[in-house]
Motif scaffolding. Structure first.
Motif, PDB file in Angstrom:
ATOM      1  N   ASP B 194       1.388 -67.499 -84.102  1.00  5.88           N
ATOM      2  CA  ASP B 194       2.150 -66.885 -83.056  1.00  5.88           C
ATOM      3  C   ASP B 194       2.244 -67.330 -81.801  1.00  5.88           C
ATOM      4  OD1 ASP B 194       2.526 -64.647 -84.911  1.00  5.88           O
ATOM      5  OD2 ASP B 194       0.648 -63.560 -84.030  1.00  5.88           O
ATOM      6  N   GLY B 195       1.795 -68.521 -81.686  1.00  2.00           N
ATOM      7  CA  GLY B 195       2.113 -69.456 -80.382  1.00  2.00           C
ATOM      8  C   GLY B 195       1.294 -69.283 -79.498  1.00  2.00           C
ATOM      9  N   ALA B 196      -0.002 -68.726 -79.854  1.00  4.51           N
ATOM     10  CA  ALA B 196      -0.978 -68.507 -78.792  1.00  4.51           C
ATOM     11  C   ALA B 196      -1.948 -69.769 -78.303  1.00  4.51           C
ATOM     12  CB  ALA B 196      -2.093 -67.460 -79.200  1.00  4.51           C
ATOM     13  N   SER B 197      -2.177 -70.046 -77.108  1.00  2.98           N
ATOM     14  CA  SER B 197      -2.949 -71.256 -76.652  1.00  2.98           C
ATOM     15  C   SER B 197      -4.453 -71.008 -77.167  1.00  2.98           C
ATOM     16  CB  SER B 197      -2.926 -71.601 -75.455  1.00  2.98           C
ATOM     17  OG  SER B 197      -3.648 -70.526 -74.687  1.00  2.98           O
ATOM     18  N   ALA B 201      -6.292 -67.358 -77.516  1.00  2.65           N
ATOM     19  CA  ALA B 201      -6.904 -67.178 -78.809  1.00  2.65           C
ATOM     20  C   ALA B 201      -8.438 -66.922 -78.608  1.00  2.65           C
ATOM     21  CB  ALA B 201      -6.874 -68.176 -79.811  1.00  2.65           C
ATOM     22  N   PHE B 202      -9.003 -67.438 -77.611  1.00  2.15           N
ATOM     23  CA  PHE B 202     -10.566 -67.243 -77.304  1.00  2.15           C
ATOM     24  C   PHE B 202     -10.623 -65.918 -76.650  1.00  2.15           C
ATOM     25  CE2 PHE B 202     -14.012 -67.376 -74.263  1.00  2.15           C
ATOM     26  CZ  PHE B 202     -15.112 -67.384 -75.383  1.00  2.15           C
ATOM     27  N   ARG B 203      -9.633 -66.109 -75.614  1.00  2.95           N
ATOM     28  CA  ARG B 203      -9.515 -64.510 -74.602  1.00  2.95           C
ATOM     29  C   ARG B 203      -9.337 -63.047 -75.611  1.00  2.95           C
ATOM     30  NH1 ARG B 203      -9.706 -60.581 -72.988  1.00  2.95           N
ATOM     31  NH2 ARG B 203      -8.820 -59.729 -71.049  1.00  2.95           N
ATOM     32  N   TYR B 204      -8.269 -63.228 -76.769  1.00  2.00           N
ATOM     33  CA  TYR B 204      -7.935 -62.179 -77.050  1.00  2.00           C
ATOM     34  C   TYR B 204      -8.521 -61.779 -78.479  1.00  2.00           C
ATOM     35  CZ  TYR B 204      -4.746 -61.784 -73.153  1.00  2.00           C
ATOM     36  OH  TYR B 204      -4.350 -61.710 -71.816  1.00  2.00           O
TER      37      TYR B 204
END
Lengths: 285, 295
Positions: B194-197, B201-204
């Motif tokens: 989904d293009g997350a950094s 990814a860690f945060r969410y």
């Protein structure tokens, strides 16, 4: 796993980011270790070098003077011996009682067992310091101050140990195995000793490290129970030694370093066991 | 051959352990609760029942109030430092997992947690030392005047917080690493598609999944900080043998009442308050934990 690591798992990580992370972690690691490194290096310094700024990590003229005189002034090895005996006996007792009680409560269902386990869990959250005073009064009236039994009384059982073994037994030792042994005519005691115990090596090893560590770092209880210089444990002896009339950083560091190095080495080697003990403490559903 | 009844083994195996357990655990706990309602000085034979008088007196005892204030400040500060720092370190170490280096990072962060309390406290005592310590020399470089760290009521609290955090971080990192390893890789894969950094990814993903673990670590750290004694004992005793500024913590105050003032009932009342704090914290953890899993 490859060099192209993942921060928390997936997204691509450039080489630069990797280097930055390494730099941060190296700095943090060194900061965490620095107080202990200074302590050990101070143990080998001459008085003038102890006052030097900036403090040196590697002593210019290393001397054994501090260590020699600490060993002359204090029964340090005697204290280490006391602590080893205390921690070993405590560990043996905790591992034995936890193994038996954990197995019985995990595999047998008699009326009242649930309540008994409930009480054990309830007392698990009570800190030792809370019930230390009545325990002390009992030890005192039994005339056991300054004796091994008196010291050990506080450290013979561990609620968490019983809990840990019971969880493991329920999850990993199949009833069919025990039933098969019973059909073959094995006695209950024999089953426990020769079938169950060997299977419990993992959790018991983890528990042993936790118990040993707990006794090794015990402070308040040995402080009030063992009041002769001869019977001090290492932590108590050191703490009282450093309140003495000495401003000598070299001596203090030497005493602390002698106490620190063996335990640091031992518990670092046992890190895996710590992890296992902690990870099985109900963190996983 | 006679068949033994089924219950014989478990009962015989458990009885001695339960006896021991009752004598050295259950009985002292009950006895503490009972003694807290009596006025008992070891010296006197009499032990009058005084109800809640001990607790009422504690509420107005400046030394006790100072102890509970200090201990609370220390415990909550240590948690505030330990949880975020521990989580960040665990995430960074986890990202370098599989490299030889990560073992070194893990070990060096964990080491302060497993070295004996007293030598570690002695190491820090030298760092904080007003005349010889590197801390004053260090802040001198950035033109801050030297402080007498261990003799100032506020600064000595700060010293204890630093020492206890330094010891607690290793434990937090250890548990967070276990938690991070249990996060399924598939979730990260999905996030990356989904293009997350990696930060996102860690945060969410990782942080929400680690919530229960964070709660657990907070409560364990809080409870163990409420019981600190050795650290305060070492830092507060002066190297010259003169009594330094005492950092009055709960256990210290309790032991003083019991062994110096011989007021056993009064000290028991203090122990009961310590127990109440621990129970409230544990209860709060369970409650929060339940709400999270329902949400």
């Amino acid at each position: 796993m490859s060099e192209s690591d993942h921060l928390a798992g997936g997204a691509g990580q450039s080489r630069i980011a990797g280097l930055v992370i390494d730099a941060i972690l190296c700095a943090v690691s060194l900061m965490m270790l620095l107080p202990l490194v200074f302590l050990i290096s101070n143990a080998f310094k001459t008085p003038p070098e102890l006052l030097a700024w900036p403090p040196t990590i590697v002593p210019h003229q290393p001397t054994l003077e501090n260590i020699v005189s600490v060993l002359r002034e204090t029964p340090l090895f005697h204290w280490i011996g006391n602590t080893l005996i205390f921690a070993t006996l405590s560990t043996v007792s905790i591992v034995t009682t936890s193994a038996i009680a954990g197995y019985v409560l995990g595999k047998f269902d008699l009326p009242g067992f649930t309540v008994i386990f409930g009480i054990i869990i309830a007392t698990a959250v009570v800190p030792f310091e809370v019930y230390m005073i009545p325990l002390y009064l009992n030890v005192q009236s039994a005339g056991l101050l300054n004796t091994w039994p008196g010291l050990l009384v506080g450290y013979l059982v561990m609620s968490f140990g019983i809990f840990l073994v019971r969880q493991y037994v329920m999850a990993s030792i199949p009833d069919e195995l025990l039933e098969a042994a019973r059909v073959d005519g094995a006695a209950e005691g024999w089953i426990f000793l020769w079938i169950v115990l060997p299977l419990m090596r993992g959790p018991l090893g983890a528990l042993a490290v936790l118990a040993f560590f707990q006794a090794w770092t015990a402070f308040a209880w040995p402080l009030v129970v063992m009041t002769n210089k001869e019977t001090y444990t290492l932590e108590v002896g050191l703490a009282l030694f450093q309140t003495g009339f000495t401003v000598d950083i070299g001596h203090l560091s030497a005493a602390a370093a002698l106490a620190l190095v063996p335990s640091a080495l031992f518990f670092s080697l046992m890190r895996r066991n710590f992890v296992r003990g902690v990870a099985s403490s109900g963190l996983k559903e | 051959m006679l068949t033994k009844p089924k219950w014989l083994f478990p009962v015989l195996a458990l009885l001695p352990i339960l006896g021991l357990y009752g004598c050295i655990r259950v009985y002292p706990i009950v006895e503490t609760l009972r003694l807290s309602l009596y006025q008992w000085n070891i010296i006197s034979r009499r032990k009058p029942f005084v109800g809640f008088a001990n607790f009422i007196e504690l509420a107005g005892d400046p030394l006790f109030l100072e102890a509970i204030f200090n201990t609370t400040i220390i415990a909550f500060s240590v948690v505030m430092i330990t949880i975020p720092v521990g989580l960040a370190l665990a995430a960074l170490i986890n990202s370098r997992q599989g490299l030889r280096r990560s073992g070194f990072y893990e070990a060096s962060v964990f080491l302060p947690h497993v070295v004996s309390l007293v030598p570690a406290a002695m190491a820090w005592k030298w760092i904080f030392d007003a005349r010889l310590g590197p801390l004053n020399a260090l802040i001198g470089l950035i033109a801050i005047p030297a402080q007498s760290w261990l003799f100032d009521p506020v600064l000595s609290l700060l010293c204890l917080i630093i020492l206890c955090s330094w010891q607690a971080i290793g434990y937090a990192v250890l548990i967070f690493l276990v938690g991070l390893k249990n996060v399924p890789d598939a979730l990260y894969e999905a996030a990356r598609l989904d293009g997350a950094s990696s930060l996102q990814a860690f945060r969410y993903i990782a942080v929400p999944l680690l919530k229960p673990v964070m709660l657990y670590v907070s409560v364990i750290t809080l409870i163990s900080s409420y019981n600190i004694y050795a650290q305060a004992f070492v830092l507060a005793s002066d190297v010259q043998g003169a009594p330094g500024h005492l950092v009055r913590v709960l256990v210290l105050d309790m032991l003083e009442n019991s062994f110096r003032n011989y007021r056993v009932g009064y000290a028991a009342a203090e122990a009961v308050i310590l127990l109440a704090i621990v129970l409230i914290l544990t209860g709060a953890q369970f409650r929060l934990f339940r709400d999270r899993s329902r949400a």
